[in-house]
Design a protein around this motif. Structure first.
Motif, PDB file in Angstrom:
ATOM      1  N   SER A 269       0.845  -1.204   0.000  1.00 39.29           N
ATOM      2  CA  SER A 269       0.000   0.000   0.000  1.00 39.29           C
ATOM      3  C   SER A 269       0.874   1.246   0.000  1.00 39.29           C
ATOM      4  O   SER A 269       0.617   2.203  -0.740  1.00 39.29           O
ATOM      5  N   ALA A 270       1.899   1.228   0.838  1.00 39.00           N
ATOM      6  CA  ALA A 270       2.775   2.402   0.914  1.00 39.00           C
ATOM      7  C   ALA A 270       3.468   2.637  -0.427  1.00 39.00           C
ATOM      8  O   ALA A 270       3.574   3.773  -0.894  1.00 39.00           O
ATOM      9  N   SER A 275       4.170   5.813  -5.207  1.00 38.86           N
ATOM     10  CA  SER A 275       4.385   5.868  -6.653  1.00 38.86           C
ATOM     11  C   SER A 275       3.354   6.758  -7.330  1.00 38.86           C
ATOM     12  O   SER A 275       3.673   7.474  -8.276  1.00 38.86           O
ATOM     13  N   ILE A 276       2.121   6.741  -6.808  1.00 39.16           N
ATOM     14  CA  ILE A 276       1.101   7.627  -7.375  1.00 39.16           C
ATOM     15  C   ILE A 276       1.494   9.087  -7.151  1.00 39.16           C
ATOM     16  O   ILE A 276       1.391   9.934  -8.041  1.00 39.16           O
ATOM     17  N   LEU A 284       2.578  16.492 -13.527  1.00 37.22           N
ATOM     18  CA  LEU A 284       2.248  17.903 -13.346  1.00 37.22           C
ATOM     19  C   LEU A 284       3.363  18.786 -13.903  1.00 37.22           C
ATOM     20  O   LEU A 284       3.126  19.723 -14.667  1.00 37.22           O
ATOM     21  N   PHE A 285       4.601  18.447 -13.532  1.00 31.79           N
ATOM     22  CA  PHE A 285       5.703  19.276 -13.968  1.00 31.79           C
ATOM     23  C   PHE A 285       5.906  19.171 -15.464  1.00 31.79           C
ATOM     24  O   PHE A 285       6.271  20.132 -16.123  1.00 31.79           O
ATOM     25  N   TYR A 286       5.661  17.990 -15.999  1.00 33.14           N
ATOM     26  CA  TYR A 286       5.784  17.786 -17.432  1.00 33.14           C
ATOM     27  C   TYR A 286       4.791  18.671 -18.179  1.00 33.14           C
ATOM     28  O   TYR A 286       5.122  19.286 -19.192  1.00 33.14           O
ATOM     29  N   ARG A 287       3.569  18.758 -17.640  1.00 31.33           N
ATOM     30  CA  ARG A 287       2.549  19.606 -18.248  1.00 31.33           C
ATOM     31  C   ARG A 287       2.983  21.068 -18.241  1.00 31.33           C
ATOM     32  O   ARG A 287       2.862  21.780 -19.235  1.00 31.33           O
ATOM     33  N   ILE A 288       3.518  21.496 -17.099  1.00 33.16           N
ATOM     34  CA  ILE A 288       3.973  22.879 -16.987  1.00 33.16           C
ATOM     35  C   ILE A 288       5.058  23.156 -18.015  1.00 33.16           C
ATOM     36  O   ILE A 288       5.029  24.162 -18.725  1.00 33.16           O
TER      37      ILE A 288
ATOM     38  N   LEU B 136      12.332   6.525 -12.550  1.00 36.95           N
ATOM     39  CA  LEU B 136      11.920   7.670 -11.736  1.00 36.95           C
ATOM     40  C   LEU B 136      11.490   7.263 -10.331  1.00 36.95           C
ATOM     41  O   LEU B 136      11.413   8.086  -9.431  1.00 36.95           O
ATOM     42  N   MET B 137      11.182   5.979 -10.145  1.00 35.33           N
ATOM     43  CA  MET B 137      10.686   5.543  -8.845  1.00 35.33           C
ATOM     44  C   MET B 137      11.806   5.554  -7.807  1.00 35.33           C
ATOM     45  O   MET B 137      12.893   5.050  -8.058  1.00 35.33           O
TER      46      MET B 137
END
Lengths: 296, 292
Positions: A269-270, A275-276, A284-288, B136-137
């Motif tokens: 779970s952790a 990873s999510i 997000l950063f890729y989009r920016i 990247l992990m």
């Protein structure tokens, strides 16, 4: 090869077919290893997040996740990891950029300076652990000089976060310095000359030229810094021990406990939550960056 | 022009100062490894002894750090290498973990990267995306699948649990492919026209041209695993089987205070030598992975 056009074609066709087969054979060992040791067990581990334990194997839905997200130790580790990242990533970008800009101004010894800044990167963390302990520890130099009356182990106070950050930057700044320097050197000198002719001042040049043109480098440096910031556990473990001050209790500490308790449910779970979190951040950063790049 | 000169002087001054700060931990560690064990105890022990109590303050003795040893001595190294078998054993453990990983990474990465670059397979970028995601992990995430598969294969207690995931780490394929992307395609095309097979192309054209990439990969992989800590905590329970990288920080507490600096230096020696030997490659390697 045969003289007629037809046979030539079919031979070529065969050749290309065979070529792909050979290439596939080249890639296969690595790909299979990657799948076997990383991807497949990770996908399988999703199953562990859905069951209550390895013996009864009852389906519990998202119970493991909700339990994890209310687990104090996990949340503390997550919080500290996030705080560390929030401090470390910007510092590990701004400081190297500043150093790279200084380096870019020098004529001589550029590569020598780069080497010096890179050197900590190759020094095993354990090799300098005793040095840091001798500076900040209970009988360390700092206490000897300033706090001999009431010595404190600075590595076990709320200061430890800043100390670990400093040590971390010491070790990792070189990598980013080299990356930024490459980015800076790729900017054509003419841009600055035109700007000077147009009467731009240093600040203008920095914001209008330098920052704009190193955006691709910055993107890479950001990603590398985020990834590297997770490696801080090494320094913490080596310098502050297995049971550090609670302000530097990291996710890895939590994970280690679950490893020794063989708790697959919590581990899996952790790993999924983490990873999510990473994927979301990178996305997000890729989009920016994509939007920025479109503005050119 | 005078202002320009002064400006340059200041820039160099700041850089030299910064370099000094960066080097101090390393220099101190190296220079103090040439102190005698007796001097180290006097300088670093927290307890008061007959010979260090004169500079004690209060109840404890504080570290008296010094750049230069009172007497240059090789006694620390002697003790370390000839009187304490634990140390060399742990050092050897590090070698046994690191070298197979470096060799395996090379064997897997060079053909793998070549195949990804040359293949005309429609979905190759999609497959390559898996490499990037795994790369990247953070270690905290990938240790979980590493652990599960090690448990499944019953190799949890052995070095294989660390070595095998190390060999198949996606970094090598990624780095080598970055290099290949920057290489002119004409060479390979010309060789193909001349009838060269893939093995010939790799051996005769690719390998000499990406020597620096291979050097960079070797250095970066070696440095990474020579410094491994996290995996050792998860997979290795027996102290005698630990790599020195994980044990070094406990060296002083384990009764090795009088030779901790020699141990630290000896352990950093391989990485420093390899770094100095391949300095241009590592800088170029970082540059190229940054340039894309």
């Amino acid at each position: 090869m045969g003289p007629s056009v037809m046979t030539k074609k079919s031979v070529l066709k065969k050749f290309f077919k065979k070529e792909e087969t050979v290439l596939m054979l080249f890639a296969l060992p690595g790909l299979l290893g990657l799948l076997a040791f990383y991807v497949i067990p990770f996908l399988i581990s999703f199953y562990f997040t859905l069951i209550n334990n390895n013996v009864a194997k009852n389906f519990v839905g998202l119970h493991n996740f909700s339990e994890l997200l209310s687990n104090e130790a996990f949340l503390l580790g997550l919080k500290n990891t996030a705080i560390f990242m929030a401090i470390c990533v910007p510092v590990n970008m701004i400081f190297p950029l500043a150093v790279a800009m200084l380096l870019n101004k020098t004529v001589r010894m550029k590569s020598l300076f780069c080497l010096i800044f890179l050197l900590p990167l190759v020094i095993p963390s354990g090799s300098v652990a005793h040095f840091w302990k001798s500076i900040f520890g209970l009988n360390g130099v700092i206490n000897g000089a300033f706090f001999a009356g009431a010595p404190v182990n600075w590595l076990d106070t709320q200061w430890c976060r800043s100390l670990i950050t400093t040590i971390f930057i010491w070790k990792n700044a070189g990598y980013n310095i080299v990356l930024f320097l490459a980015g800076l050197q790729a900017i054509p000198k003419e841009y600055y000359e035109y700007a000077a002719v147009e009467g731009a001042n240093a600040l203008n040049k920095f914001f209008r030229i330098t920052l704009v043109y190193i955006i691709p480098t910055t993107f890479l440096v950001f990603i590398m810094s985020v990834i590297n910031s997770f490696k801080s556990f090494k320094e913490i473990y080596l310098i502050c021990g297995a049971y550090p001050h609670q302000s530097i209790y990291m996710l890895q500490h939590y994970m280690n406990n679950q490893f020794s308790a063989l708790n697959y449910q919590k581990l899996a779970s952790a790993a999924y939550v983490l990873s999510i979190f990473i994927i979301a951040l990178v996305f997000l950063f890729y989009r920016i960056q994509y939007k920025q790049a479109k503005n050119f | 022009m005078k202002a320009e000169k002064r400006y340059r002087f200041i820039v160099h001054g700041v850089l030299i100062l910064l370099s000094g700060v960066f080097l101090i931990p390393i220099i101190i560690t190296v220079s103090n490894s040439f102190m005698s064990p007796f001097e180290i105890i006097n300088r670093y022990s927290s307890t008061l002894t007959a010979s260090n109590s004169f500079n004690a303050k209060g109840v404890m003795h504080f570290v008296q750090m010094s750049l230069i040893p009172s007497f240059v001595s090789f006694k620390q190294y002697f003790k370390l290498l000839f009187e304490n078998p634990l140390y060399l054993g742990l050092f050897w453990n590090s070698v046994k973990i690191t070298l197979p990983i470096v060799a395996g990474q090379l064997l897997v990465s060079v053909p793998g990267a070549y195949a990804f670059e040359q293949s005309k397979f429609k979905y190759k970028e999609a497959v390559f995306f898996i490499y990037i995601v795994v790369m990247l992990m953070p270690l905290q995430v990938v240790l979980v699948p590493n652990y599960i598969i090690a448990d499944f294969l019953q190799i949890k207690g052995s070095y294989l649990a660390i070595i095998l995931p190390g060999i198949f780490s996606p970094f090598g394929v990624f780095l080598i492919r970055q290099y290949l992307k920057g290489m002119p395609k004409e060479y390979i095309e010309a060789a193909k026209v001349d009838g060269a097979g893939h093995f010939t192309i790799i051996a005769q054209i690719i390998q000499p041209m990406i020597k620096s990439a291979i050097a960079a990969l070797v250095i970066l992989t070696f440095v990474e695993y020579w410094n491994l800590v996290d995996q050792a905590i998860v997979f290795i329970q027996d102290v005698n089987a630990e790599p020195l990288s994980a044990y070094l920080s406990r060296f002083a507490e384990g009764g090795g205070l009088d030779m901790v600096f020699a141990a630290s230096c000896f352990y950093m020696l391989p990485t420093v030598l390899i770094f100095l030997y391949g300095q241009e490659n590592i800088v170029e390697g970082i540059h190229l992975s940054g340039m894309k």
